[in-house]
Design a protein around this motif. Structure first.
Motif, mmCIF file in Angstrom:
data_model
loop_
_atom_site.group_PDB
_atom_site.id
_atom_site.type_symbol
_atom_site.label_atom_id
_atom_site.label_comp_id
_atom_site.label_asym_id
_atom_site.label_seq_id
_atom_site.Cartn_x
_atom_site.Cartn_y
_atom_site.Cartn_z
ATOM 1 N N GLY A 1 39.759 69.762 -36.608
ATOM 2 C CA GLY A 1 39.493 70.717 -37.675
ATOM 3 C C GLY A 1 39.105 70.114 -39.006
ATOM 4 O O GLY A 1 39.099 70.828 -40.019
ATOM 5 N N ASP B 1 36.094 71.835 -40.425
ATOM 6 C CA ASP B 1 36.460 73.168 -40.894
ATOM 7 C C ASP B 1 37.117 73.087 -42.271
ATOM 8 O O ASP B 1 36.890 73.952 -43.128
ATOM 9 N N CYS B 2 37.927 72.061 -42.489
ATOM 10 C CA CYS B 2 38.543 71.880 -43.804
ATOM 11 C C CYS B 2 37.494 71.619 -44.879
ATOM 12 O O CYS B 2 37.562 72.187 -45.982
ATOM 13 N N PRO C 1 44.747 72.230 -38.991
ATOM 14 C CA PRO C 1 43.630 73.102 -38.602
ATOM 15 C C PRO C 1 43.122 72.917 -37.171
ATOM 16 O O PRO C 1 41.980 73.264 -36.876
ATOM 17 N N SER C 2 43.925 72.383 -36.271
ATOM 18 C CA SER C 2 43.451 72.011 -34.935
ATOM 19 C C SER C 2 42.718 73.156 -34.238
ATOM 20 O O SER C 2 43.189 74.299 -34.212
ATOM 21 N N ARG C 3 41.574 72.822 -33.654
ATOM 22 C CA ARG C 3 40.846 73.789 -32.837
ATOM 23 C C ARG C 3 41.504 73.901 -31.455
ATOM 24 O O ARG C 3 42.221 73.001 -31.018
ATOM 25 N N SER D 1 46.401 76.630 -37.895
ATOM 26 C CA SER D 1 45.532 77.427 -37.039
ATOM 27 C C SER D 1 46.355 78.145 -35.972
ATOM 28 O O SER D 1 47.544 77.875 -35.801
ATOM 29 N N ALA E 1 41.547 79.539 -35.571
ATOM 30 C CA ALA E 1 41.007 78.183 -35.443
ATOM 31 C C ALA E 1 39.482 78.212 -35.424
ATOM 32 O O ALA E 1 38.875 79.138 -34.884
ATOM 33 N N SER E 2 38.877 77.184 -36.032
ATOM 34 C CA SER E 2 37.418 76.998 -36.117
ATOM 35 C C SER E 2 36.768 77.903 -37.156
ATOM 36 O O SER E 2 35.549 77.805 -37.371
ATOM 37 N N SER F 1 36.260 78.549 -40.768
ATOM 38 C CA SER F 1 36.448 77.971 -42.105
ATOM 39 C C SER F 1 36.564 79.043 -43.174
ATOM 40 O O SER F 1 37.214 78.829 -44.200
#
Length: 378
Positions: A201, A204-205, A265-267, A291, A311-312, A314
């Motif tokens: 992630g 995304d961050c 933020p892990s996908r 997430s 998740a994913s 943003s």
């Protein structure tokens, strides 16, 4: 008796680093390394070998304490025949090793930190083979880290929940005081710790920072720093992000405390367990944004002890960050509730106790598996 641990981490590197006064790279690393070394104090153990899948090496670190490395595709049967363990602690779901231990009737503790998912045909085939291999044999139980990962042993591998034992590291004792608001309302800042990858992630961050004017973010962890600095420059946020690389474990909590929020933020594509960074974030009392990864889902209460985003996404992450910045009462509420949230994460046996119980009673004659099983704990 000869006890063998097989794992991904390089035991000798950690052992020597601590002997020289070096720092931990993750929580409880020092304690777990020392625990393995101290097993030789037992009267029934004459040799302890740790085997890592980091490539060939062999060292005698102390009398009877051996560390060696193998290639991941090493012939499993030949390895076990050479080592001839009386007890085997297998810390990764390595199917050939599971099958080889079963064929040789070696008392084995499968002790994972893996979230099993259905996936495509290849993953389902691997899962089916793992299920078949682990359903019976010289395994008193199958252990996994924390609740959600343990439940996937039941839901995905279809193992009997009375044979599934959740485990965790030792409880964090030094919880910081609750916080009431941002360090500096004019300069909000967020913190990330972990591998620097898209699946974790990080991208995304960066996109969330791009959408949140004035926010700064620090990234600690290993990976291609030049790549991510270039990505930040391309998004025109290079002046608001800092990639500081790998830092010692004790500095992670310090960084969390000096930032206004911690992001996990892990996908869904990342094979995550329940990472230490979540525990550390709650103990730091800086609000946690995470997430909806399957490994985390349901373990905390969004709006009470954390904020959650898809998740994913943003845009959703940026919205959660903006909430923390704009709402001081929410900040204070999340910080205050984080200690209770942290305590609620712990479930199952501590890792040291799990290994000790297995060494003492690998046939489960005392019923320790049932007493600590998923069936009993949920």
């Amino acid at each position: 008796m000869h006890c063998v641990f097989i794992q991904t981490g390089h035991y000798a590197d950690a052992y020597r680093r601590f002997a020289e006064g070096g720092a931990e790279t993750y929580r409880d690393q020092r304690a777990s390394v020392q625990f393995v070394a101290d097993l030789l104090d037992r009267s029934d153990l004459t040799r302890v070998t740790t085997v890592s899948t980091t490539g060939p090496h062999q060292d005698e670190l102390a009398p009877g304490l051996i560390s060696e490395g193998i290639a991941r595709d090493q012939d499993a049967g030949a390895l076990l025949d050479r080592l001839a363990p009386d007890r085997l602690i297998l810390r990764l779901p390595h199917l050939p090793l599971i099958k080889a231990a079963k064929a040789r009737n070696i008392p084995t503790l499968p002790c994972f930190a893996d979230l099993f998912q259905q996936g495509g045909p290849r993953t389902r085939w691997t899962n089916w083979q793992l299920m078949r291999a682990l359903r019976n044999g010289p395994f008193p139980c199958v252990a996994n880290h924390s609740l959600n990962a343990s439940q996937t042993l039941k839901d995905v591998l279809r193992l009997d929940p009375s044979r599934i034992v959740p485990w965790d590291w030792a409880r964090l004792r030094n919880v910081a005081p609750a916080r009431t608001g941002l360090h500096d309302a004019t300069a909000p800042c967020a913190f990330y710790a972990g591998a620097l990858s898209e699946d974790k992630g990080v991208g995304d961050c960066l996109r969330a920072v791009q959408q949140t004017p004035g926010l700064r973010m620090t990234f600690a962890g290993g990976g291609d720093l030049d790549h991510w600095r270039a990505e930040a420059a391309q998004m025109d946020v290079a002046g608001r992000v800092d990639f500081i690389g790998l830092i010692p474990h004790d500095q992670v909590r310090a960084q969390m405390a000096t930032h206004d929020m911690v992001i996990v933020p892990s996908r869904h594509s990342y094979p995550e367990g329940l990472p230490n960074v979540i525990y550390e974030a709650l103990a730091s009392r800086s609000p946690l944004i995470l997430s909806d990864h399957p490994a985390f889902r349901g373990r905390l209460t969004p709006g009470t002890d954390c904020l959650e985003f898809a998740a994913s996404d943003s845009v959703a992450l940026a919205g959660a960050m903006a909430q923390i910045v704009a709402d001081q009462s929410l900040f204070s509420h999340l910080s205050t509730a984080s200690e209770v949230g942290l305590e609620g994460l712990y479930i199952g046996m501590e890792w040291n106790d799990l290994v000790t119980q297995f060494l003492d009673d690998p046939q489960n004659q005392t019923g320790w598996v049932t007493a600590n099983s998923l069936t009993r704990l949920t």
